[in-house]
Design a protein around this motif. Structure first.
Motif, PDB file in Angstrom:
ATOM      1  N   UNK A  11       4.088   7.763 -11.902  1.00  0.00           N
ATOM      2  CA  UNK A  11       3.151   8.678 -12.553  1.00  0.00           C
ATOM      3  C   UNK A  11       2.082   9.074 -11.545  1.00  0.00           C
ATOM      4  N   UNK A  12       1.549  10.238 -11.702  1.00  0.00           N
ATOM      5  CA  UNK A  12       0.504  10.647 -10.779  1.00  0.00           C
ATOM      6  C   UNK A  12      -0.837  10.097 -11.233  1.00  0.00           C
ATOM      7  N   UNK A  13      -1.186   8.976 -10.635  1.00  0.00           N
ATOM      8  CA  UNK A  13      -2.475   8.375 -10.945  1.00  0.00           C
ATOM      9  C   UNK A  13      -3.412   8.683  -9.792  1.00  0.00           C
TER      10      UNK A  13
ATOM     11  N   UNK B 166       0.841  -1.207   0.000  1.00  0.00           N
ATOM     12  CA  UNK B 166       0.000   0.000   0.000  1.00  0.00           C
ATOM     13  C   UNK B 166       0.877   1.258   0.000  1.00  0.00           C
TER      14      UNK B 166
ATOM     15  N   UNK C 127      -6.622   8.057  -7.436  1.00  0.00           N
ATOM     16  CA  UNK C 127      -7.530   6.974  -7.052  1.00  0.00           C
ATOM     17  C   UNK C 127      -8.904   7.277  -7.631  1.00  0.00           C
TER      18      UNK C 127
ATOM     19  N   UNK D 197     -13.359   8.667  -1.662  1.00  0.00           N
ATOM     20  CA  UNK D 197     -14.346   9.107  -0.688  1.00  0.00           C
ATOM     21  C   UNK D 197     -14.577   8.032   0.362  1.00  0.00           C
ATOM     22  N   UNK D 198     -14.495   6.764  -0.052  1.00  0.00           N
ATOM     23  CA  UNK D 198     -14.739   5.657   0.879  1.00  0.00           C
ATOM     24  C   UNK D 198     -13.648   5.572   1.946  1.00  0.00           C
ATOM     25  N   UNK D 199     -12.421   5.995   1.593  1.00  0.00           N
ATOM     26  CA  UNK D 199     -11.283   5.852   2.510  1.00  0.00           C
ATOM     27  C   UNK D 199     -11.520   6.524   3.856  1.00  0.00           C
TER      28      UNK D 199
ATOM     29  N   UNK E  64       2.891   1.594  -3.222  1.00  0.00           N
ATOM     30  CA  UNK E  64       2.142   1.499  -4.487  1.00  0.00           C
ATOM     31  C   UNK E  64       2.307   2.706  -5.390  1.00  0.00           C
ATOM     32  N   UNK E  65       1.860   3.845  -4.956  1.00  0.00           N
ATOM     33  CA  UNK E  65       1.851   5.019  -5.841  1.00  0.00           C
ATOM     34  C   UNK E  65       3.233   5.626  -5.993  1.00  0.00           C
TER      35      UNK E  65
ATOM     36  N   UNK F 134       0.412   7.303   0.039  1.00  0.00           N
ATOM     37  CA  UNK F 134       1.387   6.989  -1.004  1.00  0.00           C
ATOM     38  C   UNK F 134       1.134   7.836  -2.249  1.00  0.00           C
TER      39      UNK F 134
ATOM     40  N   UNK G 115     -14.751   7.284  -6.108  1.00  0.00           N
ATOM     41  CA  UNK G 115     -15.550   6.562  -5.119  1.00  0.00           C
ATOM     42  C   UNK G 115     -14.652   5.998  -4.025  1.00  0.00           C
ATOM     43  N   UNK G 116     -13.498   5.438  -4.441  1.00  0.00           N
ATOM     44  CA  UNK G 116     -12.582   4.827  -3.487  1.00  0.00           C
ATOM     45  C   UNK G 116     -11.991   5.893  -2.567  1.00  0.00           C
TER      46      UNK G 116
ATOM     47  N   UNK H 235      -2.552   3.779   1.052  1.00  0.00           N
ATOM     48  CA  UNK H 235      -2.463   4.009  -0.402  1.00  0.00           C
ATOM     49  C   UNK H 235      -2.689   5.481  -0.715  1.00  0.00           C
TER      50      UNK H 235
END
Lengths: 103, 250
Positions: free
Chosen positions: A26-28, A17, A30, A36-38, A20-21, B104, A33-34, B101
Motif C-alpha cells: 500500500x502507498x503509505x 529499509x 512517511x 524532512x529529516x531524511x 519495507x515499503x 523504497x 517530519x521524518x 526507506x
C-alpha cells in the motif's frame, strides 16, 4: 566472529529499509517530519564522522595550522565547493597533505 | 534519457507491445553506465581503505555483498579501525542507511504486481544510484492511448541498472582490496576517506538549513568526542538533524 554478526545485522537492517515499503504494497507516506529529516541525515552523519577524524590528533583537539590533516581538509573542502568533483577533491587533498608533511 | 527513447520501439509499433524484457534490461544497463564512471574509483577506494583500516580481505569483500551501500561501508570500516564498540557501529550504520526507506516508498507503487522474489531482488539492489536511474524509467508515461501499459517490463530496466551497479561495486572492491594490500601505510591513504566524505558533503550544502546542520553536527562532534562508547557520534548526528529541521522551519 562478533564483527561478522554485526555485518549480517547491518545487512539485514539495510535490506529491511529497502524492502519495507515495497513489502507493505500500500502507498503509505512517511510522516512529514521524518521525510524532512531524511535530507539532513547524510549531511549530519558524514560531518560528525569526518571532522573528529581530522581535528582530533593524539586524542586531543588540534585546531591549529600545525595540524596537516586539518589544513589539507580545508583545502579539499574549497576544491569540493568549487568543482563538485570527488576525484579531484581526493587528489588535491592528498597532494596537499604530502606537501605539508614535507616541511 | 536518450538511451531510453532509443530503446523503446517507435510510437506506432508500440500500439501492441511494451518493450521486451531484454530491451528493457539493456536500456537499464545503459542508463546506469555514466554513473558507473563515478562508482569505479569509489569502489576502489573502499577496497583500499577497508584493508588499510585493518579489515581482513574476506570481510571487506563480504561487506560489499552483505551491506551493499557505499557510504555506510566506508563508515563501518572507519569505525572498526578505531575499535568502536559493535553496537555503536550497528546503530551508526542503521542511521546512515535509513534514507533507503525513502527510496523504497518511492518505487513501491511500481513494484506492486511483481512476485515476492522479484520484489526482494530489486529491494536488495536499491542503492542511491540504482534508485536515481530506475525512477527515470517509471517517470515515463505509461497509459497513453496507443501505448497500453508500456511499463510492463520496466522491472527489467530496474534490474539492468541495479545489476550493472552491483557487478561494478563487487569488482572494484576486489581490485581495491588487492591493490590495498600492496600499499605501505606511509602513503597515508586512509586520509582519502575523510577527503571522500568532504567531497560528498560540501556539494550537498545548498541552503541555510543544510549549512546549519553541518555546522552544528561538526561542532557537536568535537565537543562530545570524549563521550564513552563513541556515543558522541550518534549525539552529534541527532543534534545536526534537529538543527537542520529547526532552521528549515524559520
Amino acid at each position: 566472529m562478533m564483527f561478522w554478526l554485526t555485518l549480517v545485522l547491518i545487512g539485514l537492517i539495510t535490506f529491511a529499509y529497502r524492502f519495507s515499503f515495497i513489502a507493505l504494497l500500500e502507498r503509505i507516506k512517511l510522516p512529514g517530519l521524518m521525510q524532512r529529516a531524511l535530507r539532513f541525515v547524510p549531511l549530519a552523519a558524514l560531518t560528525a564522522i569526518t571532522l573528529p577524524e581530522v581535528a582530533i590528533r593524539q586524542n586531543a583537539l588540534n585546531l591549529s595550522l600545525g595540524n596537516d590533516r586539518l589544513v589539507a581538509s580545508l583545502v579539499a573542502a574549497v576544491v569540493a565547493w568549487r568543482t563538485k568533483n570527488v576525484f579531484l577533491t581526493i587528489l588535491i587533498g592528498m597532494i596537499c597533505l604530502y606537501i605539508l608533511q614535507s616541511f | 534519457m536518450n538511451n531510453l527513447q532509443k530503446a523503446n520501439p517507435p510510437a506506432l509499433e508500440a500500439a501492441i507491445a511494451a518493450p521486451s524484457a531484454a530491451c528493457e534490461f539493456w536500456a537499464g544497463v545503459k542508463g546506469v553506465a555514466p554513473i558507473l564512471l563515478g562508482v569505479f574509483p569509489f569502489g576502489l577506494i573502499y577496497g583500499i581503505l577497508a584493508i588499510s583500516a585493518g579489515l581482513p580481505a574476506m570481510m571487506a569483500q563480504a561487506m560489499s555483498l552483505i551491506v551493499f551501500a557505499g557510504s555506510a561501508q566506508f563508515i563501518i570500516a572507519q569505525l572498526a579501525a578505531v575499535n568502536t564498540p559493535l553496537v555503536i557501529i550497528a546503530i551508526t550504520a542503521a542511521v546512515v542507511n535509513i534514507r533507503h526507506m525513502l527510496y523504497s516508498a518511492s518505487v513501491a507503487p511500481h513494484l506492486r504486481r511483481l512476485s515476492t522474489p522479484w520484489q526482494m531482488l530489486l529491494a536488495y539492489l536499491l542503492t542511491d544510484e540504482a534508485y536515481a536511474v530506475a525512477i527515470t524509467r517509471y517517470a515515463q508515461p505509461a497509459d497513453s492511448p496507443t501505448q497500453q501499459d508500456t511499463r510492463r517490463n520496466a522491472h527489467w530496466f530496474f534490474l539492468g541498472a541495479g545489476l550493472g551497479l552491483w557487478i561494478t561495486w563487487q569488482l572494484t572492491t576486489a581490485i581495491g582490496i588487492f591493490v590495498g594490500a600492496q600499499i605501505p601505510a606511509s602513503w597515508e591513504l586512509d586520509f582519502s576517506l575523510p577527503l571522500t566524505f568532504i567531497a560528498l558533503v560540501v556539494p550537498m550544502i545548498k541552503d541555510r538549513a543544510a549549512l546549519i546542520t553541518v555546522v552544528v553536527a561538526g561542532a557537536a562532534s568535537l565537543l562530545v568526542f570524549h563521550m564513552p562508547l563513541k556515543l558522541g557520534l550518534v549525539t552529534a548526528i541527532l543534534l545536526g538533524i534537529m538543527a537542520g529541521l529547526l532552521a528549515e522551519r524559520q
